[in-house]
Design a protein around this motif. Sequence first.
Motif, PDB file in Angstrom:
ATOM      1  N   SER A 167       5.631   3.312 -11.310  1.00  0.00           N
ATOM      2  CA  SER A 167       4.473   2.761 -11.613  1.00  0.00           C
ATOM      3  C   SER A 167       3.435   3.796 -11.162  1.00  0.00           C
ATOM      4  CB  SER A 167       4.192   1.497 -11.160  1.00  0.00           C
ATOM      5  OG  SER A 167       3.051   0.988 -11.226  1.00  0.00           O
ATOM      6  N   GLY A 168       2.382   3.865 -11.810  1.00  0.00           N
ATOM      7  CA  GLY A 168       0.988   4.476 -11.572  1.00  0.00           C
ATOM      8  C   GLY A 168       0.190   3.915 -10.857  1.00  0.00           C
ATOM      9  N   THR A 169       0.488   2.564 -10.413  1.00  0.00           N
ATOM     10  CA  THR A 169      -0.680   1.693  -9.988  1.00  0.00           C
ATOM     11  C   THR A 169      -0.248   0.943  -8.536  1.00  0.00           C
ATOM     12  OG1 THR A 169      -0.194  -0.165 -11.123  1.00  0.00           O
ATOM     13  CG2 THR A 169      -1.951   1.540 -12.138  1.00  0.00           C
ATOM     14  N   ASP A 170       0.961   0.916  -8.336  1.00  0.00           N
ATOM     15  CA  ASP A 170       1.527  -0.177  -7.189  1.00  0.00           C
ATOM     16  C   ASP A 170       1.533   0.508  -5.841  1.00  0.00           C
ATOM     17  OD1 ASP A 170       3.503   1.530  -7.169  1.00  0.00           O
ATOM     18  OD2 ASP A 170       5.171   0.212  -7.641  1.00  0.00           O
ATOM     19  N   GLU A 171       2.069  -0.164  -4.787  1.00  0.00           N
ATOM     20  CA  GLU A 171       2.086   0.080  -3.708  1.00  0.00           C
ATOM     21  C   GLU A 171       2.857   1.336  -3.305  1.00  0.00           C
ATOM     22  OE1 GLU A 171       2.798  -2.137   0.645  1.00  0.00           O
ATOM     23  OE2 GLU A 171       3.998  -2.631  -1.168  1.00  0.00           O
ATOM     24  N   GLY A 172       3.748   1.682  -4.007  1.00  0.00           N
ATOM     25  CA  GLY A 172       4.679   2.987  -3.936  1.00  0.00           C
ATOM     26  C   GLY A 172       3.907   4.159  -4.518  1.00  0.00           C
ATOM     27  N   TYR A 173       3.209   3.927  -5.554  1.00  0.00           N
ATOM     28  CA  TYR A 173       2.273   5.113  -5.953  1.00  0.00           C
ATOM     29  C   TYR A 173       1.296   5.260  -4.744  1.00  0.00           C
ATOM     30  CZ  TYR A 173      -0.965   7.581  -8.790  1.00  0.00           C
ATOM     31  OH  TYR A 173      -1.738   8.661  -9.471  1.00  0.00           O
ATOM     32  N   THR A 175       1.455   4.876  -1.584  1.00  0.00           N
ATOM     33  CA  THR A 175       2.074   5.407  -0.516  1.00  0.00           C
ATOM     34  C   THR A 175       2.541   6.971  -0.595  1.00  0.00           C
ATOM     35  OG1 THR A 175       3.213   3.156   0.229  1.00  0.00           O
ATOM     36  CG2 THR A 175       4.277   5.121   1.159  1.00  0.00           C
ATOM     37  N   LEU A 176       3.041   7.116  -1.780  1.00  0.00           N
ATOM     38  CA  LEU A 176       3.403   8.552  -2.152  1.00  0.00           C
ATOM     39  C   LEU A 176       2.193   9.531  -2.056  1.00  0.00           C
ATOM     40  CD1 LEU A 176       5.374  10.777  -2.612  1.00  0.00           C
ATOM     41  CD2 LEU A 176       5.141  10.205  -4.984  1.00  0.00           C
ATOM     42  N   MET A 177       0.825   8.934  -2.550  1.00  0.00           N
ATOM     43  CA  MET A 177      -0.317   9.553  -2.638  1.00  0.00           C
ATOM     44  C   MET A 177      -0.715  10.026  -1.314  1.00  0.00           C
ATOM     45  SD  MET A 177      -2.854  10.713  -4.756  1.00  0.00           S
ATOM     46  CE  MET A 177      -2.676   9.711  -6.336  1.00  0.00           C
ATOM     47  N   ALA A 381       1.686   6.772   6.473  1.00  0.00           N
ATOM     48  CA  ALA A 381       1.066   8.096   6.241  1.00  0.00           C
ATOM     49  C   ALA A 381      -0.497   7.866   6.066  1.00  0.00           C
ATOM     50  CB  ALA A 381       1.607   8.557   4.672  1.00  0.00           C
ATOM     51  N   GLU A 382      -0.927   6.868   6.764  1.00  0.00           N
ATOM     52  CA  GLU A 382      -2.497   6.737   6.666  1.00  0.00           C
ATOM     53  C   GLU A 382      -2.859   7.590   7.836  1.00  0.00           C
ATOM     54  OE1 GLU A 382      -5.910   3.056   7.080  1.00  0.00           O
ATOM     55  OE2 GLU A 382      -3.633   2.512   7.527  1.00  0.00           O
ATOM     56  N   GLN A 383      -4.044   8.318   7.571  1.00  0.00           N
ATOM     57  CA  GLN A 383      -4.595   8.969   8.438  1.00  0.00           C
ATOM     58  C   GLN A 383      -5.106   8.334   9.924  1.00  0.00           C
ATOM     59  OE1 GLN A 383      -5.270  12.830   8.656  1.00  0.00           O
ATOM     60  NE2 GLN A 383      -3.564  12.294   7.157  1.00  0.00           N
ATOM     61  N   VAL A 384      -4.502   8.915  10.844  1.00  0.00           N
ATOM     62  CA  VAL A 384      -4.792   8.345  12.185  1.00  0.00           C
ATOM     63  C   VAL A 384      -5.978   8.859  12.891  1.00  0.00           C
ATOM     64  CG1 VAL A 384      -3.976   8.212  14.798  1.00  0.00           C
ATOM     65  CG2 VAL A 384      -2.419   7.866  12.854  1.00  0.00           C
ATOM     66  N   THR A 385      -6.862   8.140  13.017  1.00  0.00           N
ATOM     67  CA  THR A 385      -8.405   8.442  13.634  1.00  0.00           C
ATOM     68  C   THR A 385      -8.547   7.847  14.839  1.00  0.00           C
ATOM     69  OG1 THR A 385      -9.309   6.237  12.475  1.00  0.00           O
ATOM     70  CG2 THR A 385      -9.198   8.249  10.859  1.00  0.00           C
ATOM     71  N   LYS A 386      -7.858   7.030  15.489  1.00  0.00           N
ATOM     72  CA  LYS A 386      -8.022   6.612  16.743  1.00  0.00           C
ATOM     73  C   LYS A 386      -7.294   7.497  17.657  1.00  0.00           C
ATOM     74  CE  LYS A 386     -10.307   2.655  16.083  1.00  0.00           C
ATOM     75  NZ  LYS A 386      -9.886   1.380  16.126  1.00  0.00           N
ATOM     76  N   TRP A 496       8.557   7.749   1.740  1.00  0.00           N
ATOM     77  CA  TRP A 496       9.202   6.159   1.734  1.00  0.00           C
ATOM     78  C   TRP A 496       9.098   5.870  -0.139  1.00  0.00           C
ATOM     79  CZ3 TRP A 496       6.712   1.742   4.789  1.00  0.00           C
ATOM     80  CH2 TRP A 496       7.329   0.552   4.446  1.00  0.00           C
ATOM     81  N   GLN A 497       9.979   5.664  -0.601  1.00  0.00           N
ATOM     82  CA  GLN A 497      10.083   5.003  -1.934  1.00  0.00           C
ATOM     83  C   GLN A 497       9.920   3.618  -2.059  1.00  0.00           C
ATOM     84  OE1 GLN A 497      12.252   7.022  -5.069  1.00  0.00           O
ATOM     85  NE2 GLN A 497      12.684   8.791  -3.821  1.00  0.00           N
ATOM     86  N   ILE A 498       8.873   2.917  -2.372  1.00  0.00           N
ATOM     87  CA  ILE A 498       8.759   1.597  -2.425  1.00  0.00           C
ATOM     88  C   ILE A 498       8.613   1.213  -3.738  1.00  0.00           C
ATOM     89  CG2 ILE A 498       7.283  -0.340  -1.662  1.00  0.00           C
ATOM     90  CD1 ILE A 498       6.323   1.191   0.580  1.00  0.00           C
ATOM     91  N   GLY A 499       9.323   0.416  -4.583  1.00  0.00           N
ATOM     92  CA  GLY A 499       9.093  -0.117  -5.691  1.00  0.00           C
ATOM     93  C   GLY A 499      10.314   0.344  -6.827  1.00  0.00           C
ATOM     94  N   ALA A 500      10.170  -0.155  -7.811  1.00  0.00           N
ATOM     95  CA  ALA A 500      11.058   0.171  -8.887  1.00  0.00           C
ATOM     96  C   ALA A 500      11.020   1.534  -9.250  1.00  0.00           C
ATOM     97  CB  ALA A 500      11.127  -0.631 -10.001  1.00  0.00           C
ATOM     98  N   VAL A 501      12.580   2.150  -9.709  1.00  0.00           N
ATOM     99  CA  VAL A 501      12.556   3.502 -10.209  1.00  0.00           C
ATOM    100  C   VAL A 501      12.661   3.488 -11.759  1.00  0.00           C
ATOM    101  CG1 VAL A 501      13.783   5.815 -10.317  1.00  0.00           C
ATOM    102  CG2 VAL A 501      13.323   4.599  -7.945  1.00  0.00           C
ATOM    103  N   MET A 502      11.981   3.722 -12.616  1.00  0.00           N
ATOM    104  CA  MET A 502      12.127   3.282 -13.846  1.00  0.00           C
ATOM    105  C   MET A 502      12.587   4.484 -14.790  1.00  0.00           C
ATOM    106  SD  MET A 502       8.639   0.760 -13.969  1.00  0.00           S
ATOM    107  CE  MET A 502       7.873   1.731 -13.002  1.00  0.00           C
TER     108      MET A 502
END
Length: 502
Positions: A167-173, A175-177, A381-386, A496-502
Motif C-alpha cells: 500500500s502507498g498510504t498505510d503504516e507499513g509505507y 515506516t519504510l519511508m 525509525a523516528e528521529q531521536v531528538t531528546k 520492518w515490513q508491516i502490512g500486506a505484500v500485494m
Amino acid sequence: MPISIRLNADDNVDIALADLLPGTENLGVTTTERIARGHKFANRDIATGENIRRYGQIIGAATQDIAKGAHVHVHNIAMSDHAQDYAFSSEVRPLPKPSEQRTFMGYRRPDGTAGTRNYLGVLTSVNCSGSVARFIAEEAEKTDWFKALKNVDGIVPIAHGSGCGMSGTDEGYQTLMRTLQGYARNPNFGGILLVGLGCEVLQIPDLVGKGRMRADNNFRHMTIQQTGGTRRTVERGIEALREMAEVANAYAREPIPVSELVIGMQCGGSDGYSGITANPALGVASDLLVAHGGTTILSETSEIYGAEHLLTRRAVTPEVGQKLIDRILWWEDYCARNKGEMNNNPSPGNKRGGLTTILEKSLGAVAKGGSAPLEDVYLFAEQVTKKGFVFMDSPGYDPTSVTGQIASGSNLIVFTTGRGSVSGYKPVPCIKVATNSEMFRHMEEDMDLNTGDIIDQGVSLEEKGRELFEMFIRVASGEQTKSEALGFGGAEFVPWQIGAVM
C-alpha cells in the motif's frame, strides 16, 4: 568462581554458573539432577501454579510440583498473569554529573550531528534497484579516484526487499519511508546516492520530499528507467559518487564531546548469563554516557514485554510512560491479528542457554537501560531528538531493530550476546559483548569484549561498565570492531515490513 547464584532474596530459583551434577550443594540447596550452566534450579519446593521468581520478579508459574534442587525450565514453567503496577514516573532519579567532560574524534556534520565513520551510501527505494546499487558501489571502489581518498571509509550499497507490492498510504509505507529517510541523514554517511527503478510504489520524489534530504546537500538521486537502463545508471552513478566523494573526503576527524554519541543497544542470542553480566554492565555504561549528555536507545518492544513496569517508573512524565504502554498494546493487537503470540520469543537457542518465558528474557534485557530516567518513546525509525535514555519501538529481530536505530540517528551500536550472534551494520560500527567466557574464547574473532569475568574473576559491574564506556570512545574515534574487520554490514539492512505484500 561460585557455582551458583541467587539474584534476589525473594527468588525461588538459583542460577547455575557451571555444569552441576546431581548432589552438588551450594547456598543451602543440593541439586537433584544435572543442571547446565546458565539454567535454573529450585531453591525450595514450588507448588503447581505458584509464581516463579528471578530478579525478584515473576518470570512464570510452575506447571507441576517442583522439588527443591530440581531443574526449572520449559518442561515445568509457563507464562502466567504478569499484570504490574506501572507507577508512572515514581522512580525518576537524575544521574550525577561527571567531574570531567570527555571527547571522541569524530566527523562534525553541518546539521550539528557527529559521525563515527565517514561512508558514502548508495540507497535504494525498492528491491528492484538493489543489484544496480551494488554494481555501482563495487565498480566505484575499483576506481583510482576512490583509492586516492584519505577520509572516506568505503561505499555502502543499501538494498532491501520492499518498496513495491505494498500500500502507498498505510503504516507499513510510512515506516519504510522513515527508515530510508533516516539512513540518508545518518551522520555516518558523508554523502548519499539514491537509486530507484522508476515505477515502484515508493516514488523517489515522495521520498526526497520538499526539503533537502541532507543538510550538507551532498545528495543525488536517479531512476534506472529514466537514466536508460543498467549500464548507463552504473556509469552515471559512479560519476555522481566521484563528485560526492570530493565533499565527503574534506571531512576530517576532530574532537567532539561524547554528548554527541547516540548508541543503539541490542541483545541477541541471549542466554542465562545475559541478565547477570553483559546487559547490566551495558546498563552501567549507558548511565555513564547519559551522565555525560549522550543518548542511548533501548528497543525490541517484544523483548521488554513483562518488564515494561520497570521502565514506566522511570519515565520523566506519565505521558512518556503511557507512550510505552501504548506500544505494548499495539504489539498485543499486532500479534493477535497475525495469529502470533508474544511468548513465541525466546528462541530455541535462548532456551538452550537457560531462558524460559519472554518474561524472564525481558527482565534481563531491560538491564541494558541502566537506571537513567526514560526521556521519551519513539516509533520505529523516528528521529531521536531528546538527549538521554530513550526507547524506540521495534521487533526483537535484531537486524530489523538495529536498522530502526540507525535510521533514528544511532552512530554506534552495542550488541550483547550469550550464544554468539555475528553481524555488522554499516555505516555504523557494532561492538559485540560476550556474556560468558566460554563463548568468548570459542568465538574470540567475533567478540570485542568479554563480560564473563564478572562471574569468573569477580570483576564488578561498575568496572566492566567503565571498560565498555572507554571502548565506546575508542571505537567512535576510529578503532575497528571485530565485525568491521570481518567485513560485516552488507546484508543487515532489514526494514520492518508491516502490512500486506500485494
